[in-house]
Write an enzyme that holds these catalytic residues in place. Structure first.
Site, PDB file in Angstrom:
ATOM      1  N   SER A 163       0.837  -1.201   0.000  1.00  0.00           N
ATOM      2  CA  SER A 163       0.000   0.000   0.000  1.00  0.00           C
ATOM      3  C   SER A 163       0.871   1.251   0.000  1.00  0.00           C
ATOM      4  O   SER A 163       2.087   1.172   0.146  1.00  0.00           O
ATOM      5  CB  SER A 163      -0.909   0.016   1.247  1.00  0.00           C
ATOM      6  OG  SER A 163      -0.152   0.334   2.400  1.00  0.00           O
TER       7      SER A 163
ATOM      8  N   SER B  60       0.873   3.686   2.231  1.00  0.00           N
ATOM      9  CA  SER B  60       0.855   4.360   3.532  1.00  0.00           C
ATOM     10  C   SER B  60       2.214   4.896   3.961  1.00  0.00           C
ATOM     11  O   SER B  60       2.292   5.700   4.883  1.00  0.00           O
ATOM     12  CB  SER B  60       0.332   3.402   4.617  1.00  0.00           C
ATOM     13  OG  SER B  60       1.271   2.367   4.874  1.00  0.00           O
TER      14      SER B  60
ATOM     15  N   LYS C  35       5.350   0.632   9.402  1.00  0.00           N
ATOM     16  CA  LYS C  35       5.147   2.044   9.733  1.00  0.00           C
ATOM     17  C   LYS C  35       6.444   2.568  10.344  1.00  0.00           C
ATOM     18  O   LYS C  35       7.412   1.844  10.527  1.00  0.00           O
ATOM     19  CB  LYS C  35       4.002   2.227  10.736  1.00  0.00           C
ATOM     20  CG  LYS C  35       2.681   1.583  10.350  1.00  0.00           C
ATOM     21  CD  LYS C  35       1.975   2.288   9.213  1.00  0.00           C
ATOM     22  CE  LYS C  35       0.650   1.607   8.871  1.00  0.00           C
ATOM     23  NZ  LYS C  35      -0.002   2.206   7.694  1.00  0.00           N
TER      24      LYS C  35
ATOM     25  N   SER D  83      -2.931   6.665   6.026  1.00  0.00           N
ATOM     26  CA  SER D  83      -2.271   5.609   6.790  1.00  0.00           C
ATOM     27  C   SER D  83      -3.142   5.202   7.968  1.00  0.00           C
ATOM     28  O   SER D  83      -3.536   6.037   8.781  1.00  0.00           O
ATOM     29  CB  SER D  83      -0.899   6.090   7.290  1.00  0.00           C
ATOM     30  OG  SER D  83      -0.311   5.137   8.152  1.00  0.00           O
TER      31      SER D  83
END
Length: 292
Positions: A88, A90, A145, A239
């Site tokens: 993705s 994010s 992350k 996100s």
């Protein structure tokens, strides 16, 4: 359907290892004995018969062949480096969809495969690290992350600005552009301004992406519990991360902060980029770089 690859790999190593051990202890001595008996009964041994007597069962042959390869893969993947693909956006602009990254599995301690229990502590995550972890709502899924809050930290995010322990995290404007995530011809594209900022988080300088028109969670402040980490994506307005904990009005799946035992490792390099659909694109190595 999510496949538990570490568990399958451990089972494969165990099964092929048992086959190799069974052959070593039981079958191989029987073959040697049968060969010696045959050779003692004839003047000249027939090579074809000797080959049949000494032939390993097919299952054992495959097990012995695959065992060392699978064992090396298990060791490398569990204790040294594991590859992942970014699914993705994010973490834009740091990581793009289709990036293949390498994750250091021992940076935060040696953990047993499958059980994920730490057996040898080495170091703890630092503010600014890009970290892969198991998604708290579904541990079968890996998320990536950036570490923003350490145990005991106070984290606040308001009006697209980040504060840690009461101090505003320094940012510098790098670029202003139109939103490249909107399809060409979108009626809002001419208004959808994106700001690329350089952020100083701990000892790490990195880029973040902020959309002018996108909404933000309600102003909130979080205290990071002991043994947990507050995670945020670099693509701040796209996100699903720790900011949406205790925010029931937000249309996102809440999951909060990441416990230490869910850590997978530290992402440290992009080694290939291969966007979807793979059959229509060739892999590219233009994005090969260390991750900051």
């Amino acid at each position: 359907m999510h496949i538990n690859f570490p568990l399958l790999l451990v089972l494969a190593v165990a099964i092929t290892g048992v086959l190799a051990l069974f052959d070593l202890i039981w079958l191989a001595p029987k073959r040697r004995k049968a060969r010696a008996t045959y050779e003692s009964q004839v003047a000249v041994a027939d090579p074809e018969i000797l080959g049949r007597i000494g032939k390993e069962p097919m299952l054992v042959e495959y097990g012995k062949s695959f065992f060392p390869v699978l064992l090396v893969v298990l060791f490398l993947r569990s204790f040294l480096v594991e590859p992942f693909q970014i699914p993705s956006g994010s973490m834009k602009p740091t990581l793009e969809v289709g990036d293949f990254i390498l994750v250091n599995k021992f940076a935060y301690g040696i953990r047993l495969p499958v059980l994920d229990s730490k057996i040898i502590p080495i170091s703890d995550p630092e503010r600014g690290d890009v970290m892969v972890f198991r998604y708290p709502n579904d541990p079968r899924i890996n998320y990536i992350k950036r570490v923003v809050g350490l145990p005991g930290d106070r984290v606040r995010y308001v009006d697209k600005e980040l504060f840690v322990n009461g101090e505003k995290v320094s940012t510098t404007l790098v670029e202003m552009k139109l939103d490249d995530e909107l399809p060409a011809g979108h009626p809002m594209q001419h208004m959808a301004e994106v700001r690329v900022m350089q952020e100083q988080l701990g000892e790490t300088e990195h880029l973040i992406r902020v959309e002018r028109l996108a909404g933000t969670p309600a102003p909130n402040e979080w205290r990071v519990p002991a043994g947990h980490y507050f995670m945020m994506g670099d693509n701040r307005d796209n996100s699903n991360d720790s900011r949406y904990w205790n925010a029931p009005d937000m249309p996102r799946e809440l999951w909060g902060m990441v416990p230490d035992n869910y850590i997978v490792g530290k992402a440290f390099a992009v080694w290939m980029h291969w966007p979807e659909p793979k059959l229509r694109n060739l892999p590219s190595f233009s994005r090969v770089a260390l991750i900051h």
